[in-house]
Design a protein around this motif. Sequence first.
Motif, PDB file in Angstrom:
ATOM      1  N   LYS A  97       0.798  -1.258  -0.042  1.00 38.27           N
ATOM      2  CA  LYS A  97       0.064  -0.037   0.038  1.00 38.27           C
ATOM      3  C   LYS A  97       0.938   1.188  -0.221  1.00 38.27           C
ATOM      4  N   GLN A  98       0.616   2.367  -1.024  1.00 35.26           N
ATOM      5  CA  GLN A  98       1.328   3.346  -1.058  1.00 35.26           C
ATOM      6  C   GLN A  98       0.776   4.576  -0.526  1.00 35.26           C
ATOM      7  N   GLU A  99       1.077   5.213   0.205  1.00 35.47           N
ATOM      8  CA  GLU A  99       0.561   6.409   0.927  1.00 35.47           C
ATOM      9  C   GLU A  99       0.627   7.630  -0.108  1.00 35.47           C
ATOM     10  N   ALA A 100      -0.334   8.396  -0.230  1.00 34.59           N
ATOM     11  CA  ALA A 100      -0.604   9.408  -1.089  1.00 34.59           C
ATOM     12  C   ALA A 100       0.471  10.374  -0.523  1.00 34.59           C
ATOM     13  N   ILE A 101       1.277  11.308  -1.371  1.00 30.08           N
ATOM     14  CA  ILE A 101       1.992  12.199  -0.646  1.00 30.08           C
ATOM     15  C   ILE A 101       1.011  13.595  -1.117  1.00 30.08           C
ATOM     16  N   PRO A 102       0.898  14.156  -0.100  1.00 33.18           N
ATOM     17  CA  PRO A 102      -0.056  15.249   0.103  1.00 33.18           C
ATOM     18  C   PRO A 102       0.492  16.445  -0.694  1.00 33.18           C
ATOM     19  N   ILE A 103      -0.144  17.169  -1.156  1.00 31.28           N
ATOM     20  CA  ILE A 103       0.120  18.441  -1.996  1.00 31.28           C
ATOM     21  C   ILE A 103       1.127  19.329  -1.205  1.00 31.28           C
ATOM     22  N   THR A 104       1.098  19.535  -0.053  1.00 34.95           N
ATOM     23  CA  THR A 104       1.861  20.208   0.864  1.00 34.95           C
ATOM     24  C   THR A 104       3.137  19.763   0.906  1.00 34.95           C
ATOM     25  N   ALA A 105       3.624  18.593   0.465  1.00 32.21           N
ATOM     26  CA  ALA A 105       4.818  18.113   0.502  1.00 32.21           C
ATOM     27  C   ALA A 105       5.695  18.901  -0.382  1.00 32.21           C
ATOM     28  N   GLY A 106       5.012  19.737  -1.240  1.00 37.29           N
ATOM     29  CA  GLY A 106       5.806  20.582  -2.035  1.00 37.29           C
ATOM     30  C   GLY A 106       5.281  21.934  -2.658  1.00 37.29           C
ATOM     31  N   ILE A 107       5.618  22.910  -3.210  1.00 41.24           N
ATOM     32  CA  ILE A 107       5.166  24.033  -3.350  1.00 41.24           C
ATOM     33  C   ILE A 107       4.722  24.099  -4.806  1.00 41.24           C
ATOM     34  N   VAL A 108       3.386  24.472  -5.192  1.00 40.49           N
ATOM     35  CA  VAL A 108       3.306  24.471  -6.703  1.00 40.49           C
ATOM     36  C   VAL A 108       3.349  25.713  -7.225  1.00 40.49           C
ATOM     37  N   LYS A 109       3.927  25.977  -8.346  1.00 38.96           N
ATOM     38  CA  LYS A 109       4.105  26.954  -8.886  1.00 38.96           C
ATOM     39  C   LYS A 109       3.644  26.869 -10.374  1.00 38.96           C
ATOM     40  N   TYR A 110       3.147  28.009 -11.078  1.00 37.98           N
ATOM     41  CA  TYR A 110       2.720  27.941 -12.468  1.00 37.98           C
ATOM     42  C   TYR A 110       3.852  28.426 -13.178  1.00 37.98           C
ATOM     43  N   VAL A 111       4.346  27.897 -13.954  1.00 38.84           N
ATOM     44  CA  VAL A 111       5.717  28.426 -14.623  1.00 38.84           C
ATOM     45  C   VAL A 111       5.288  28.362 -16.108  1.00 38.84           C
ATOM     46  N   PRO A 112       5.789  29.698 -16.583  1.00 40.63           N
ATOM     47  CA  PRO A 112       5.674  29.886 -18.007  1.00 40.63           C
ATOM     48  C   PRO A 112       6.539  28.458 -19.034  1.00 40.63           C
ATOM     49  N   LEU A 113       5.846  28.238 -20.146  1.00 43.11           N
ATOM     50  CA  LEU A 113       6.405  27.296 -20.622  1.00 43.11           C
ATOM     51  C   LEU A 113       6.878  27.692 -22.042  1.00 43.11           C
ATOM     52  N   VAL A 114       8.140  27.614 -22.468  1.00 43.55           N
ATOM     53  CA  VAL A 114       8.668  27.739 -23.794  1.00 43.55           C
ATOM     54  C   VAL A 114       8.906  26.456 -24.606  1.00 43.55           C
ATOM     55  N   SER A 115       7.859  26.187 -25.390  1.00 42.28           N
ATOM     56  CA  SER A 115       7.840  25.186 -26.255  1.00 42.28           C
ATOM     57  C   SER A 115       8.827  25.155 -27.416  1.00 42.28           C
ATOM     58  N   GLN A 116       9.293  23.963 -28.101  1.00 37.70           N
ATOM     59  CA  GLN A 116       9.935  23.855 -29.045  1.00 37.70           C
ATOM     60  C   GLN A 116       9.758  25.000 -30.025  1.00 37.70           C
ATOM     61  N   TYR A 117       8.790  25.263 -30.388  1.00 38.26           N
ATOM     62  CA  TYR A 117       8.362  26.282 -31.504  1.00 38.26           C
ATOM     63  C   TYR A 117       8.325  27.715 -30.874  1.00 38.26           C
ATOM     64  N   ALA A 118       8.489  27.961 -29.628  1.00 39.03           N
ATOM     65  CA  ALA A 118       8.409  29.305 -28.981  1.00 39.03           C
ATOM     66  C   ALA A 118       9.944  29.797 -28.789  1.00 39.03           C
ATOM     67  N   LYS A 119      10.914  28.946 -28.846  1.00 34.53           N
ATOM     68  CA  LYS A 119      12.049  29.447 -28.578  1.00 34.53           C
ATOM     69  C   LYS A 119      12.725  30.629 -29.293  1.00 34.53           C
ATOM     70  N   ALA A 120      12.331  30.732 -30.560  1.00 37.09           N
ATOM     71  CA  ALA A 120      12.755  32.064 -31.300  1.00 37.09           C
ATOM     72  C   ALA A 120      12.250  32.949 -30.890  1.00 37.09           C
ATOM     73  N   GLY A 121      11.062  33.226 -30.550  1.00 38.00           N
ATOM     74  CA  GLY A 121      10.225  34.227 -29.800  1.00 38.00           C
ATOM     75  C   GLY A 121      10.586  34.574 -28.560  1.00 38.00           C
ATOM     76  N   TYR A 122      11.046  33.539 -27.726  1.00 41.84           N
ATOM     77  CA  TYR A 122      11.602  33.779 -26.309  1.00 41.84           C
ATOM     78  C   TYR A 122      12.829  34.422 -26.662  1.00 41.84           C
ATOM     79  N   LEU A 123      13.764  34.223 -27.539  1.00 45.45           N
ATOM     80  CA  LEU A 123      15.108  35.060 -27.558  1.00 45.45           C
ATOM     81  C   LEU A 123      14.802  36.312 -27.553  1.00 45.45           C
ATOM     82  N   SER A 124      14.161  36.715 -28.460  1.00 44.42           N
ATOM     83  CA  SER A 124      13.831  38.171 -28.645  1.00 44.42           C
ATOM     84  C   SER A 124      12.886  38.811 -27.767  1.00 44.42           C
TER      85      SER A 124
END
Length: 232
Positions: free
Chosen positions: A72-99
Amino acid sequence: MTDKEKILQYLDYKGISKNKFYVKTGLSVGFLDKGSSLGVDKLKIIIDNYPDLNVDWILTGEGEMIKGKEKKQEAIPITAGIVKYVPLVSQYAKAGYLSGFADENYMETLPTIPVILTQEQEPKGEYVCFEVSGDSMISEEHPEESLFDGDILVCRNVSKDYWRSKLHISQWDFVIVDQEEGVIVKRIIDHDVNSGNITIHSLNPMFENKVLNLSHIDKLFNVVKVMRDRRR
């Protein structure tokens, strides 16, 4: 189900390709596709390299494929870490991010994804996620260190104040925003503090080392976490 079919089922479950399996175990290419019996010596090699594989399941079909999964595996509560909503630069957005990385309005247009960070990962600071493209960071010698096409790298910005002293190159891989190379993920194997030169290294031996100067680099990120599609 034969012994080898069980090994193939395990590899599929773990998202491990046959090629990586052969490289890690040293078994001959095509071994899993020939015959049905593993043999004691070959089974030992496999278990030594994949210790979570349940040998009883291989030999008798009893128990779970993965050791300890039946417990039996005990669920790890979400409080075990800190949730951040982080911007994602996809493969196709790298050129735009650079500028556009310095433009607050541009950064707000990027999609965000939830990331759980531990206290040890220092959740404070500027975080950006980058999607890996290409195969320059794939290592056959050390597949566990590889970064694959489509992996999401959770990265923390290294302030330029820290560039003047020796970078912690033994602890992290880096995403580098370079004015000529673009947005790249590499390993830094040398940092000359006096000249500001860094030597970047690809895990894939087909790519040669390069020397970049920090004066031509706009952003430098530590890779603190890798998020990978388990269906790989």
